[in-house]
Structures are given as structure tokens and as C-alpha cells.
Scaffold this motif. Sequence first.
Motif, mmCIF file in Angstrom:
data_model
loop_
_atom_site.group_PDB
_atom_site.id
_atom_site.type_symbol
_atom_site.label_atom_id
_atom_site.label_comp_id
_atom_site.label_asym_id
_atom_site.label_seq_id
_atom_site.Cartn_x
_atom_site.Cartn_y
_atom_site.Cartn_z
ATOM 1 N N HIS A 236 0.835 -1.201 0.000
ATOM 2 C CA HIS A 236 0.000 0.000 0.000
ATOM 3 C C HIS A 236 0.870 1.251 0.000
ATOM 4 O O HIS A 236 1.801 1.382 0.801
ATOM 5 C CB HIS A 236 -0.911 0.004 1.232
ATOM 6 N N ASP A 237 0.561 2.164 -0.925
ATOM 7 C CA ASP A 237 1.241 3.465 -0.992
ATOM 8 C C ASP A 237 0.315 4.502 -0.366
ATOM 9 O O ASP A 237 -0.708 4.869 -0.961
ATOM 10 C CB ASP A 237 1.530 3.822 -2.448
ATOM 11 N N GLU A 239 0.510 7.674 0.000
ATOM 12 C CA GLU A 239 0.375 8.951 -0.709
ATOM 13 C C GLU A 239 -0.660 8.869 -1.826
ATOM 14 O O GLU A 239 -1.518 9.743 -1.972
ATOM 15 C CB GLU A 239 1.728 9.384 -1.272
ATOM 16 N N SER A 240 -0.580 7.810 -2.646
ATOM 17 C CA SER A 240 -1.527 7.669 -3.757
ATOM 18 C C SER A 240 -2.741 6.828 -3.384
ATOM 19 O O SER A 240 -3.702 6.739 -4.151
ATOM 20 C CB SER A 240 -0.828 7.039 -4.964
ATOM 21 N N SER A 244 0.802 -1.108 -5.004
ATOM 22 C CA SER A 244 1.824 -1.314 -6.029
ATOM 23 C C SER A 244 2.423 -2.711 -5.910
ATOM 24 O O SER A 244 2.381 -3.343 -4.853
ATOM 25 C CB SER A 244 2.926 -0.257 -5.892
ATOM 26 N N PRO A 263 -0.638 0.465 -10.901
ATOM 27 C CA PRO A 263 -1.022 0.078 -9.538
ATOM 28 C C PRO A 263 -2.517 -0.234 -9.449
ATOM 29 O O PRO A 263 -3.312 0.154 -10.316
ATOM 30 C CB PRO A 263 -0.664 1.309 -8.702
ATOM 31 N N ARG A 354 10.964 -1.260 4.836
ATOM 32 C CA ARG A 354 10.717 -0.063 4.017
ATOM 33 C C ARG A 354 11.409 1.157 4.622
ATOM 34 O O ARG A 354 11.914 2.023 3.902
ATOM 35 C CB ARG A 354 9.213 0.192 3.887
#
Length: 363
Positions: A236-237, A239-240, A244, A263, A354
Amino acid sequence: TGADEVISLYDEILAGRADSRQEFYFAPTQSWAEVSVFPTRNDDFTVVVNNITKRKIAEESLRESEGRLQNLFDNMGDAFAVHEIIRDQHGVAVDYRFVEVNREFAARLGMALADILGHTALELFPQTEKTWIEVFARVAETGKPEQITEYSRELDRYYETRLFCPKEGYCAGIFMDVTTRVQSEKRTVRHQQELTEIGRIGTLAGREPDLDRLLMFILEQTTQAVNASVGMIFLHDPESDTLSWGASLGLSEDFVKEYKRTPIAMGEGLTGTIARTKEPIFIPSDSSHDPRIARSVIHQEGLNSFIGVPIFAGDDVVGVMNILTRPPQQLTVEDMPFCSAIGVQAGWAIISARRVELPTCAT
């Protein structure tokens, strides 16, 4: 019985309509007699009378005993059967014939007694395991009782069977359905094994600082544990607010390129739905053609079972792990708790890896 009846019997014997030996019951004395009439000379005949009361009482007692045993046999709660072992020309046991079964045995098979008696196991159940034939034959040959617990693929049941040899060449058995007990024991053992495996994977994952190696390790260990061949992890990103591509195992290059390029939106397809709802999804078979699939490239993969679970760090979803099979491999609903537990264990390890990568990304 008087003289007239004896004379009448003699006439019947001479006419060929009766045997020379008959049994009579004498009510006044409550006794039985065997009367034999033999012609001598002229029209004379000899009568021999034997008191057979004791024998008749014994026979009646035996009939009553047999009746009680038959009633017990027919109405016992466990399934019972007697089998005649069938051997080939080399003396090897190759089948067995049902020569006697009780009502409970027939009921367990869902068949009528007449449809079982006289038939062989392989006639009725072509997929009968060799183990049954081998054990029955051994008991019939050695005469030694045995107790076994075996699975019948044809009936999809586990049976605990007590076997003995009633006479040479035959094997009798009492069959008790222990499917519930065996399945419970298997679940307990599996649960213990899963707890051990979850702890091991979680510990090792926490020691891996490289994100790519960590994701592959998680996929390899999880697929191996549930006997699957395909896996993928999406991250999970925040910010967006998309998912991904993270890692994959056993998928085509076209599939990987598609998801690396674009994504997954929250709520899109199976993976997006899992991330949005924070709930796992299980598809027992033909998952490539599930109507919730959002991208056609998946249809070409020929995937079978699907288990998708959220990867948690606390209450936050940091990714989604999908574990899949190709035919004939198949996952079960019992594999879901294990995969979900791995998702919980992996979350914090992924967060840590990460964070380690952040300085490198900023350089």
C-alpha cells in the motif's frame, strides 16, 4: 398319535407320498417321538419309536438363540460385515466378497442388503484402497485379530475397524465411523504446526532488512506451507492510496508487467477489495474467471484456488498477500487462518524493511 395314524402313514409310504420316518408331538405327555415304519412281509410292517424330546428341546433352544443373535446382528449400532477373500492364480489377495452384512452396514453405504451381498468390493467400489484388501487378507490368513483406522476415498469417511477371522479364508469386521474424531485430531495437529510455522516465519522475517528478499521469503514460506505454487504481494502506498507491485512467485511475465505498470486502486478487483474491506477472500476453484476480477490478463493464468489476506501493521493495511494454486492443486478454507496470521506477522517486518530503504531512495 394312535395306531390309525401309523397305519395311515404306512399307506402314504407305500404310495410314495411320505418318508418312512416322521416326527410327531404327543400333547398329553408334551413329548416328541420319531416314528419309523418299515414293511416286513405280506401286509405287515414294523414300527420303531424313538423319544426325541431332548433333541427337539435342544433344537428349539438353538433356534431361539440363533434368533436372538440374528436380531442382535441386524440391530447392532455398528456396521458389521463378513468378507470372503478373493485371490488370483498366484495366491495374491486381489479383492473380497461381501457374504454377510447387517442393516447398519448397508445403511452406512446407502444401499439395500440385496445390492451388497454376493458382490465384491471392487465391483461396488472400484477405487477401494489396496490397504483394505491387504489387511483383510492378512487377518483371514493368520487368524490374528487386528484393529485399524483407515480412510475410504469412495465413501469419504474414516473408519476404525476391528477385524477377526471367523473361519479360514474369511475376515469379519465391526466398522465404526470415526470421521469427526479423526478430522478433529488432524485440525489440532495442523493448528499446532501452523502456530510453530507462523512463529518461525515471523521471527525470520523480522531479521531480514532487505525488502525484496523479505517479500520473496514470505511468499516462498507461505506457499510451501499450504502446498500452493503461486503467490503475490502488493504494498500500500499511503500517498496515492493505491497498491503497487511488491513481489510474485509462479506468474507469467505479462502478468507481472501489467501490475508493475499500473497500480491497483483501492476497491479494484479482489486485491483492492481486500485492502479496502480489511477482510480476506477465499475462492475454492477457477479463481482466474471470478466475476470480481478487474483485469483480463488474469484470465490467461489458469489459476485455481485463491486466498487473499490483508497484511496488517496494527490496524493499518500495509499490503495484500494473495496465495493461489493451479489445477489440480486446491486450497481449503482451513488454510485461511494460517495465511491471515502470516499477514499479521509480516506487517511490521515490511514496515521496518521499508524504513531501511528510505535513505537509499532519497539519495
